[in-house]
Design a protein around this motif. Structure first.
Motif, PDB file in Angstrom:
ATOM      1  N   GLY A  67     -12.929   0.713 -19.433  1.00  0.00           N
ATOM      2  CA  GLY A  67     -14.125   0.272 -18.721  1.00  0.00           C
ATOM      3  C   GLY A  67     -13.917  -0.986 -17.913  1.00  0.00           C
ATOM      4  N   TYR A  68     -12.665  -1.406 -17.787  1.00  0.00           N
ATOM      5  CA  TYR A  68     -12.320  -2.632 -17.069  1.00  0.00           C
ATOM      6  C   TYR A  68     -11.208  -2.391 -16.046  1.00  0.00           C
ATOM      7  CZ  TYR A  68     -10.712  -7.507 -16.480  1.00  0.00           C
ATOM      8  OH  TYR A  68     -10.346  -8.726 -15.966  1.00  0.00           O
ATOM      9  N   ALA A  69     -10.236  -1.583 -16.417  1.00  0.00           N
ATOM     10  CA  ALA A  69      -9.002  -1.480 -15.645  1.00  0.00           C
ATOM     11  C   ALA A  69      -9.202  -0.887 -14.259  1.00  0.00           C
ATOM     12  CB  ALA A  69      -7.979  -0.647 -16.415  1.00  0.00           C
ATOM     13  N   LYS A  70     -10.136   0.035 -14.103  1.00  0.00           N
ATOM     14  CA  LYS A  70     -10.345   0.622 -12.782  1.00  0.00           C
ATOM     15  C   LYS A  70     -10.900  -0.417 -11.813  1.00  0.00           C
ATOM     16  CE  LYS A  70     -10.884   5.364 -14.409  1.00  0.00           C
ATOM     17  NZ  LYS A  70     -10.617   5.052 -15.830  1.00  0.00           N
ATOM     18  N   GLY A  71     -11.814  -1.254 -12.303  1.00  0.00           N
ATOM     19  CA  GLY A  71     -12.319  -2.330 -11.463  1.00  0.00           C
ATOM     20  C   GLY A  71     -11.238  -3.338 -11.132  1.00  0.00           C
ATOM     21  N   TYR A  72     -10.399  -3.644 -12.114  1.00  0.00           N
ATOM     22  CA  TYR A  72      -9.268  -4.539 -11.882  1.00  0.00           C
ATOM     23  C   TYR A  72      -8.334  -3.951 -10.832  1.00  0.00           C
ATOM     24  CZ  TYR A  72      -5.163  -7.423 -12.991  1.00  0.00           C
ATOM     25  OH  TYR A  72      -4.081  -8.277 -12.925  1.00  0.00           O
ATOM     26  N   ALA A  73      -8.112  -2.648 -10.914  1.00  0.00           N
ATOM     27  CA  ALA A  73      -7.256  -1.976  -9.931  1.00  0.00           C
ATOM     28  C   ALA A  73      -7.863  -2.036  -8.537  1.00  0.00           C
ATOM     29  CB  ALA A  73      -7.015  -0.531 -10.360  1.00  0.00           C
TER      30      ALA A  73
ATOM     31  N   GLN B 164      -4.103   8.560   1.513  1.00  0.00           N
ATOM     32  CA  GLN B 164      -3.178   8.976   0.468  1.00  0.00           C
ATOM     33  C   GLN B 164      -3.967   9.095  -0.823  1.00  0.00           C
ATOM     34  OE1 GLN B 164       0.514   6.888  -0.101  1.00  0.00           O
ATOM     35  NE2 GLN B 164       0.928   6.668   2.096  1.00  0.00           N
ATOM     36  N   GLU B 165      -3.564   9.999  -1.687  1.00  0.00           N
ATOM     37  CA  GLU B 165      -4.252  10.164  -2.961  1.00  0.00           C
ATOM     38  C   GLU B 165      -3.258  10.495  -4.062  1.00  0.00           C
ATOM     39  OE1 GLU B 165      -6.112  14.461  -3.364  1.00  0.00           O
ATOM     40  OE2 GLU B 165      -6.811  13.516  -1.504  1.00  0.00           O
ATOM     41  N   ALA B 166      -3.709  10.327  -5.285  1.00  0.00           N
ATOM     42  CA  ALA B 166      -2.878  10.593  -6.457  1.00  0.00           C
ATOM     43  C   ALA B 166      -3.804  10.831  -7.641  1.00  0.00           C
ATOM     44  CB  ALA B 166      -1.934   9.415  -6.735  1.00  0.00           C
ATOM     45  N   PHE B 167      -3.209  11.162  -8.785  1.00  0.00           N
ATOM     46  CA  PHE B 167      -3.958  11.313 -10.024  1.00  0.00           C
ATOM     47  C   PHE B 167      -3.450  10.233 -10.980  1.00  0.00           C
ATOM     48  CE2 PHE B 167      -5.218  13.041 -14.119  1.00  0.00           C
ATOM     49  CZ  PHE B 167      -6.495  13.529 -13.838  1.00  0.00           C
ATOM     50  N   VAL B 168      -4.285   9.207 -11.191  1.00  0.00           N
ATOM     51  CA  VAL B 168      -3.928   8.056 -12.020  1.00  0.00           C
ATOM     52  C   VAL B 168      -5.160   7.658 -12.816  1.00  0.00           C
ATOM     53  CG1 VAL B 168      -2.814   5.784 -12.033  1.00  0.00           C
ATOM     54  CG2 VAL B 168      -2.490   7.284 -10.077  1.00  0.00           C
ATOM     55  N   PHE B 169      -4.980   6.968 -13.942  1.00  0.00           N
ATOM     56  CA  PHE B 169      -6.086   6.549 -14.794  1.00  0.00           C
ATOM     57  C   PHE B 169      -6.914   7.742 -15.277  1.00  0.00           C
ATOM     58  CE2 PHE B 169      -5.780   3.057 -11.518  1.00  0.00           C
ATOM     59  CZ  PHE B 169      -5.084   2.172 -12.307  1.00  0.00           C
TER      60      PHE B 169
ATOM     61  N   LEU C 180      -0.830   2.662  -4.309  1.00  0.00           N
ATOM     62  CA  LEU C 180      -0.657   3.717  -5.307  1.00  0.00           C
ATOM     63  C   LEU C 180       0.453   3.376  -6.295  1.00  0.00           C
ATOM     64  CD1 LEU C 180      -1.170   6.981  -3.213  1.00  0.00           C
ATOM     65  CD2 LEU C 180      -2.815   5.752  -4.642  1.00  0.00           C
ATOM     66  N   ARG C 181       1.478   2.675  -5.846  1.00  0.00           N
ATOM     67  CA  ARG C 181       2.516   2.233  -6.784  1.00  0.00           C
ATOM     68  C   ARG C 181       1.949   1.214  -7.778  1.00  0.00           C
ATOM     69  NH1 ARG C 181       5.549   2.584  -2.039  1.00  0.00           N
ATOM     70  NH2 ARG C 181       5.387   0.343  -1.625  1.00  0.00           N
ATOM     71  N   GLU C 182       1.065   0.342  -7.292  1.00  0.00           N
ATOM     72  CA  GLU C 182       0.426  -0.621  -8.186  1.00  0.00           C
ATOM     73  C   GLU C 182      -0.478   0.085  -9.189  1.00  0.00           C
ATOM     74  OE1 GLU C 182      -0.921  -4.569  -9.558  1.00  0.00           O
ATOM     75  OE2 GLU C 182       0.903  -3.492  -9.002  1.00  0.00           O
ATOM     76  N   PHE C 183      -1.201   1.095  -8.745  1.00  0.00           N
ATOM     77  CA  PHE C 183      -2.031   1.868  -9.678  1.00  0.00           C
ATOM     78  C   PHE C 183      -1.176   2.488 -10.768  1.00  0.00           C
ATOM     79  CE2 PHE C 183      -5.656   2.949  -6.466  1.00  0.00           C
ATOM     80  CZ  PHE C 183      -6.056   1.629  -6.491  1.00  0.00           C
ATOM     81  N   ASP C 184      -0.035   3.024 -10.400  1.00  0.00           N
ATOM     82  CA  ASP C 184       0.841   3.644 -11.395  1.00  0.00           C
ATOM     83  C   ASP C 184       1.353   2.602 -12.386  1.00  0.00           C
ATOM     84  OD1 ASP C 184       2.315   6.076 -12.268  1.00  0.00           O
ATOM     85  OD2 ASP C 184       4.063   4.881 -11.736  1.00  0.00           O
TER      86      ASP C 184
END
Length: 342
Positions: free
Chosen positions: A170-176, A25-30, A54-58
């Protein structure tokens, strides 16, 4: 925004990546393309788990957006007014962690630098090529907002410096990545690959083999190298070639050096590979920034963060790699490694 990792089982450049048990599954987030791949025979479980990720990413995207209304922008408004702010337990934990990681790298990782990022026009979905006002730029450089100005306690968040403005890009993507791994495991998924615009984490394996990824060359439409990624490992990347503009024959990227207030030069891309550990996603995301900004001192900066596997492409396109990472990777398509370092 980051050096893109090519997920080789999704490209036509390599063969042998069976799709029979890969669910995606894929999406456009961050502000980037994200994708989740699960290897396994239970398609319903895979789809349910990927949907949860993906819901958590959103949720994270909306909660911690740097310039659209969010908990983070509300905090920034209060700090700019000289007020102490109450924040969620989650954001407090993130800021405490970010403060410690910033100190490790002499504040080159600096999520308090949001005003400077905005001044260069990167707090916009459609930024335009322009230099900031010199006086405003110099004022922010002189003010030097950084995480050492930030104080967190039971009473909330405060700052000694009204120019502190948080940007957790510079932090949130790693946290995700770390959140995604936790969700997948809780859903009973042991074999998966998570890609957030080039920040990648592996769980388990792809069948009988480790997950294979490729490190994209910053100036060529092909990978620099192919490497195997094992359970719990995370890749963090920073490059000057995705979120940038060109003006007067120069490239200006979103990777801004807090010491000068200017977009960093002298490095095209950095990749770090972090071994399995708690917070591996965050560490991989964070460490790539100060390593990128450190220039020729990149190896020493990687050591500070405990990173033994790293690759750097300098401003002239020369590729240097640590010995530990060189042993793991296969150069791709005739790409030559110029230097191997300890």
């Amino acid at each position: 925004m980051f050096l893109r990792i090519v997920l080789l089982c999704l490209t036509v450049t390599l063969v042998g990546c069976s799709r029979s048990a890969v669910h995606q599954q894929e999406a456009f987030v961050f502000g980037t393309r994200v994708e989740v791949l699960v290897w396994g025979d239970d398609a319903e479980r895979a789809q349910q788990a990927m949907g949860a990720v993906l819901r958590e990413f959103d949720r994270l995207h909306k909660a911690f957006h740097a310039w659209k209304p969010s908990e983070l922008t509300a905090l920034n408004r209060m700090l700019a007014a000289g007020q102490r702010a109450q924040v969620s337990a989650e954001l407090a934990t993130m800021l405490n962690d970010a403060k410690a990681l910033a100190a490790t790298g002499d504040q080159l990782f600096n999520p308090a630098l949001g005003k400077l990022v905005a001044l260069w026009g990167f707090h916009d979905d459609q930024f335009s090529p322009r230099r900031p006002d010199p006086a405003a730029l110099q004022a922010l450089v002189s003010s030097a907002p950084n995480m050492a100005d930030v104080h967190l306690d039971a009473d909330g968040v405060a700052s000694d410096n009204p120019d502190v403005q948080f940007d957790l890009g510079g932090y949130a993507k790693g946290y995700a990545l770390d959140r995604a791994a936790a969700i997948l495991r809780a859903e009973g998924v042991d074999n998966a690959l998570i890609n957030i615009g080039g920040n990648v984490m592996a769980l388990g394996r792809k069948g009988d083999h480790p997950w294979q990824v490729g490190i994209q060359h910053p100036r060529a439409p092909q990978p620099i190298a192919v490497l195997a990624l094992y359970d719990g490992e995370a890749i963090g990347t920073s490059g000057d070639y995705q979120r940038y503009f060109e003006l007067d024959g120069r490239r200006f990227s979103h990777l801004i050096d807090p010491r000068s207030g200017q977009p960093a030069s002298g490095t095209q891309a950095v990749t770090v590979l972090v071994s399995p550990q708690a917070g591996a996603g965050v560490l991989s995301d964070v460490a790539s920034k100060p390593v990128f900004l450190a220039g020729d001192a990149w190896r020493e900066m990687a050591h500070r963060y405990g990173v033994e596997m790293a690759l750097r492409v300098d401003g002239d396109g020369r590729i240097a790699v640590t010995r530990a990472l060189r042993a793991r990777m296969k150069p791709f398509g005739g790409i030559e490694i110029d230097q191997v370092v300890d």
